[in-house]
Design a protein around this motif. Structure first.
Motif, PDB file in Angstrom:
ATOM      1  N   VAL A 261       0.850  -1.191   0.000  1.00 19.07           N
ATOM      2  CA  VAL A 261       0.000   0.000   0.000  1.00 19.07           C
ATOM      3  C   VAL A 261       0.884   1.238   0.000  1.00 19.07           C
ATOM      4  CG1 VAL A 261      -1.755   1.312   1.244  1.00 19.07           C
ATOM      5  CG2 VAL A 261      -1.870  -1.182   1.222  1.00 19.07           C
ATOM      6  N   THR A 262       0.602   2.148  -0.917  1.00 19.28           N
ATOM      7  CA  THR A 262       1.296   3.433  -0.981  1.00 19.28           C
ATOM      8  C   THR A 262       0.259   4.536  -0.844  1.00 19.28           C
ATOM      9  OG1 THR A 262       2.945   2.502  -2.488  1.00 19.28           O
ATOM     10  CG2 THR A 262       2.820   4.915  -2.345  1.00 19.28           C
ATOM     11  N   GLU A 263       0.520   5.491   0.018  1.00 16.42           N
ATOM     12  CA  GLU A 263      -0.425   6.588   0.226  1.00 16.42           C
ATOM     13  C   GLU A 263       0.325   7.917   0.199  1.00 16.42           C
ATOM     14  OE1 GLU A 263      -4.018   6.328   2.887  1.00 16.42           O
ATOM     15  OE2 GLU A 263      -2.827   7.726   4.077  1.00 16.42           O
ATOM     16  N   LEU A 264      -0.152   8.822  -0.635  1.00 14.86           N
ATOM     17  CA  LEU A 264       0.452  10.150  -0.757  1.00 14.86           C
ATOM     18  C   LEU A 264      -0.570  11.196  -0.322  1.00 14.86           C
ATOM     19  CD1 LEU A 264       2.106   9.726  -4.279  1.00 14.86           C
ATOM     20  CD2 LEU A 264       3.074   9.184  -2.029  1.00 14.86           C
ATOM     21  N   VAL A 265      -0.140  12.120   0.515  1.00 14.86           N
ATOM     22  CA  VAL A 265      -1.013  13.176   1.032  1.00 14.86           C
ATOM     23  C   VAL A 265      -0.529  14.506   0.473  1.00 14.86           C
ATOM     24  CG1 VAL A 265      -1.952  14.268   3.087  1.00 14.86           C
ATOM     25  CG2 VAL A 265      -1.396  11.823   3.134  1.00 14.86           C
TER      26      VAL A 265
ATOM     27  N   VAL B 291       3.057  10.352  -9.994  1.00 16.14           N
ATOM     28  CA  VAL B 291       2.979  11.211  -8.808  1.00 16.14           C
ATOM     29  C   VAL B 291       3.981  10.676  -7.793  1.00 16.14           C
ATOM     30  CG1 VAL B 291       1.494  12.195  -7.030  1.00 16.14           C
ATOM     31  CG2 VAL B 291       0.525  11.585  -9.268  1.00 16.14           C
ATOM     32  N   THR B 292       4.925  11.512  -7.414  1.00 18.95           N
ATOM     33  CA  THR B 292       6.000  11.093  -6.514  1.00 18.95           C
ATOM     34  C   THR B 292       6.155  12.092  -5.375  1.00 18.95           C
ATOM     35  OG1 THR B 292       7.203  10.036  -8.340  1.00 18.95           O
ATOM     36  CG2 THR B 292       8.466  10.538  -6.353  1.00 18.95           C
ATOM     37  N   VAL B 293       6.436  11.575  -4.186  1.00 23.82           N
ATOM     38  CA  VAL B 293       6.800  12.422  -3.052  1.00 23.82           C
ATOM     39  C   VAL B 293       8.107  11.896  -2.477  1.00 23.82           C
ATOM     40  CG1 VAL B 293       6.188  13.282  -0.767  1.00 23.82           C
ATOM     41  CG2 VAL B 293       4.402  12.999  -2.508  1.00 23.82           C
TER      42      VAL B 293
ATOM     43  N   GLU C 206      11.039  13.263   0.458  1.00 27.52           N
ATOM     44  CA  GLU C 206      11.569  14.236   1.421  1.00 27.52           C
ATOM     45  C   GLU C 206      10.745  15.520   1.448  1.00 27.52           C
ATOM     46  OE1 GLU C 206      15.655  14.761   0.406  1.00 27.52           O
ATOM     47  OE2 GLU C 206      16.241  12.767   1.110  1.00 27.52           O
ATOM     48  N   GLY C 207       9.431  15.355   1.464  1.00 26.89           N
ATOM     49  CA  GLY C 207       8.552  16.510   1.607  1.00 26.89           C
ATOM     50  C   GLY C 207       8.302  17.307   0.357  1.00 26.89           C
ATOM     51  N   LYS C 208       8.794  16.824  -0.789  1.00 26.32           N
ATOM     52  CA  LYS C 208       8.580  17.530  -2.059  1.00 26.32           C
ATOM     53  C   LYS C 208       7.845  16.616  -3.025  1.00 26.32           C
ATOM     54  CE  LYS C 208      12.013  18.412  -4.885  1.00 26.32           C
ATOM     55  NZ  LYS C 208      13.258  19.042  -5.416  1.00 26.32           N
ATOM     56  N   ALA C 209       6.716  17.093  -3.555  1.00 27.23           N
ATOM     57  CA  ALA C 209       5.928  16.315  -4.507  1.00 27.23           C
ATOM     58  C   ALA C 209       6.281  16.718  -5.931  1.00 27.23           C
ATOM     59  CB  ALA C 209       4.442  16.526  -4.265  1.00 27.23           C
ATOM     60  N   GLU C 210       6.158  15.768  -6.838  1.00 31.12           N
ATOM     61  CA  GLU C 210       6.370  16.037  -8.257  1.00 31.12           C
ATOM     62  C   GLU C 210       5.333  15.259  -9.055  1.00 31.12           C
ATOM     63  OE1 GLU C 210      10.071  16.451 -11.357  1.00 31.12           O
ATOM     64  OE2 GLU C 210      10.156  14.831  -9.894  1.00 31.12           O
ATOM     65  N   ILE C 211       4.685  15.940  -9.989  1.00 37.44           N
ATOM     66  CA  ILE C 211       3.706  15.309 -10.871  1.00 37.44           C
ATOM     67  C   ILE C 211       4.217  15.458 -12.298  1.00 37.44           C
ATOM     68  CG2 ILE C 211       1.335  15.444 -11.737  1.00 37.44           C
ATOM     69  CD1 ILE C 211       0.422  16.200  -8.979  1.00 37.44           C
ATOM     70  N   VAL C 212       4.323  14.305 -13.000  1.00 36.50           N
ATOM     71  CA  VAL C 212       4.985  14.278 -14.300  1.00 36.50           C
ATOM     72  C   VAL C 212       4.118  13.553 -15.321  1.00 36.50           C
ATOM     73  CG1 VAL C 212       7.085  13.645 -15.550  1.00 36.50           C
ATOM     74  CG2 VAL C 212       7.203  14.122 -13.099  1.00 36.50           C
ATOM     75  N   ALA C 213       4.076  14.099 -16.535  1.00 33.65           N
ATOM     76  CA  ALA C 213       3.399  13.431 -17.641  1.00 33.65           C
ATOM     77  C   ALA C 213       4.152  13.719 -18.933  1.00 33.65           C
ATOM     78  CB  ALA C 213       1.950  13.894 -17.763  1.00 33.65           C
ATOM     79  N   THR C 214       4.137  12.746 -19.843  1.00 34.70           N
ATOM     80  CA  THR C 214       4.762  12.948 -21.151  1.00 34.70           C
ATOM     81  C   THR C 214       4.092  12.047 -22.171  1.00 34.70           C
ATOM     82  OG1 THR C 214       6.828  12.886 -22.411  1.00 34.70           O
ATOM     83  CG2 THR C 214       6.563  11.219 -20.701  1.00 34.70           C
ATOM     84  N   ASP C 215       3.986  12.560 -23.394  1.00 28.68           N
ATOM     85  CA  ASP C 215       3.479  11.737 -24.497  1.00 28.68           C
ATOM     86  C   ASP C 215       4.601  11.402 -25.470  1.00 28.68           C
ATOM     87  OD1 ASP C 215       3.917  14.155 -25.677  1.00 28.68           O
ATOM     88  OD2 ASP C 215       1.855  14.463 -26.372  1.00 28.68           O
ATOM     89  N   SER C 216       5.826  11.592 -25.050  1.00 28.67           N
ATOM     90  CA  SER C 216       7.088  11.396 -25.785  1.00 28.67           C
ATOM     91  C   SER C 216       7.420  12.590 -26.682  1.00 28.67           C
ATOM     92  CB  SER C 216       7.103  10.091 -26.597  1.00 28.67           C
ATOM     93  OG  SER C 216       6.353  10.205 -27.785  1.00 28.67           O
TER      94      SER C 216
ATOM     95  N   ALA D  58       5.556  21.652  -2.509  1.00 26.48           N
ATOM     96  CA  ALA D  58       5.816  21.093  -1.179  1.00 26.48           C
ATOM     97  C   ALA D  58       4.664  20.194  -0.731  1.00 26.48           C
ATOM     98  CB  ALA D  58       6.018  22.215  -0.169  1.00 26.48           C
ATOM     99  N   ALA D  59       5.023  19.059  -0.124  1.00 29.56           N
ATOM    100  CA  ALA D  59       4.035  18.140   0.456  1.00 29.56           C
ATOM    101  C   ALA D  59       4.604  17.606   1.769  1.00 29.56           C
ATOM    102  CB  ALA D  59       3.730  17.001  -0.503  1.00 29.56           C
ATOM    103  N   PRO D  60       4.721  18.490   2.768  1.00 35.34           N
ATOM    104  CA  PRO D  60       5.429  18.125   4.003  1.00 35.34           C
ATOM    105  C   PRO D  60       4.749  17.047   4.843  1.00 35.34           C
ATOM    106  CG  PRO D  60       4.315  20.239   4.235  1.00 35.34           C
ATOM    107  CD  PRO D  60       4.201  19.862   2.790  1.00 35.34           C
ATOM    108  N   ASP D  61       3.461  16.824   4.624  1.00 35.39           N
ATOM    109  CA  ASP D  61       2.736  15.863   5.458  1.00 35.39           C
ATOM    110  C   ASP D  61       2.607  14.486   4.825  1.00 35.39           C
ATOM    111  OD1 ASP D  61       2.247  17.871   7.375  1.00 35.39           O
ATOM    112  OD2 ASP D  61       0.499  18.576   6.251  1.00 35.39           O
ATOM    113  N   SER D  62       3.264  14.272   3.698  1.00 40.64           N
ATOM    114  CA  SER D  62       3.103  13.013   2.978  1.00 40.64           C
ATOM    115  C   SER D  62       4.275  12.072   3.192  1.00 40.64           C
ATOM    116  CB  SER D  62       2.946  13.278   1.476  1.00 40.64           C
ATOM    117  OG  SER D  62       2.812  12.053   0.769  1.00 40.64           O
ATOM    118  N   PRO D  63       3.991  10.776   3.296  1.00 38.72           N
ATOM    119  CA  PRO D  63       5.077   9.794   3.254  1.00 38.72           C
ATOM    120  C   PRO D  63       5.703   9.788   1.858  1.00 38.72           C
ATOM    121  CG  PRO D  63       2.998   8.799   4.007  1.00 38.72           C
ATOM    122  CD  PRO D  63       2.670  10.151   3.456  1.00 38.72           C
ATOM    123  N   ASP D  64       6.917   9.262   1.750  1.00 41.41           N
ATOM    124  CA  ASP D  64       7.556   9.123   0.448  1.00 41.41           C
ATOM    125  C   ASP D  64       6.894   7.992  -0.334  1.00 41.41           C
ATOM    126  OD1 ASP D  64       9.214  11.105   1.276  1.00 41.41           O
ATOM    127  OD2 ASP D  64      11.028   9.870   1.399  1.00 41.41           O
ATOM    128  N   GLY D  65       6.932   8.100  -1.654  1.00 41.22           N
ATOM    129  CA  GLY D  65       6.389   7.033  -2.489  1.00 41.22           C
ATOM    130  C   GLY D  65       6.060   7.530  -3.870  1.00 41.22           C
TER     131      GLY D  65
END
Length: 199
Positions: A43-47, A78-80, A82-92, A101-108
């Motif tokens: 289970v992975t959970e991102l806040v 969607v990645t978190v 060390e407290g930093k979130a990143e959302i990435v998309a590409t169609d090549s 910033a996502a300070p309250d989220s676990p990494d994943g």
């Protein structure tokens, strides 16, 4: 003279085999079948802060592919860390990456289908996103046993979206190789294709 009357045998062959196995087990002559171990569920959970996450998702959908022949490119990463979130998309051809910033989220990391995120984005106009409070969060949760299809759940301020077939096969592209790192001065050199600037 003694006359005996035999009782007709009404037991089926399957029932006879079952009875024989039961009797053998009682006398310890039949090995017990080992129970299969239960599937391990990951289970992975991102806040994420809802306002920033929704803005980032809206931007990422511009580059998320609609070509379902390449399913990995229809996903948004969607990645978190060390407290930093990143959302990435590409169609090549296009690449969108948004960090916040996502300070309250676990990494994943979680791969989410563009269709699921498009449904989420439609539920919030730009003005509705702007009205979200600072403490409002968006939770993305993925569970995968490795046997059954993964389930992805997004809990947002006004409801919940569930994708019971959320597992996306493949490895997301190493998009960092596409991001210019700059010259010796540290200033990145970027060339834009005018055809995509309208997005």
């Amino acid at each position: 003279m003694t006359i005996t009357q035999e009782t007709p045998d009404t037991e089926t062959a399957e029932e006879k085999v079952a009875d024989a196995i039961t009797l053998a087990k009682v006398h310890g002559a039949w090995p017990e079948t080992a129970e299969e171990p239960a599937a391990q569920v990951t289970v992975t959970e991102l806040v994420l802060p809802a306002e920033y996450a929704l803005r980032a998702i809206r931007a990422a959908l511009v580059a998320a592919s609609k070509d379902y022949a390449r399913p990995i490119l229809t996903a948004v990463l969607v990645t978190v860390a060390e407290g930093k979130a990143e959302i990435v998309a590409t169609d090549s051809y296009r690449l969108v990456t948004v960090q916040f910033a996502a300070p309250d989220s676990p990494d994943g990391s979680i791969l989410v289908s563009r269709d699921m995120l498009a449904t989420l984005a439609k539920a919030y106009s730009k003005s509705a996103v702007a009205k979200l409070g600072a403490g409002t969060v968006l939770v993305i949760r993925a569970s995968d046993s490795g046997v059954t299809r993964a389930e992805v759940t997004i809990t947002h301020p006004t409801g919940t979206i569930v994708d019971t077939n959320g597992k996306i096969d493949g490895t997301f592209p190493d998009y960092r190789q596409l991001i210019p790192v700059g010259d010796a001065s540290g200033v990145p050199m970027i060339a834009f294709n005018p055809a995509y600037l309208g997005d």
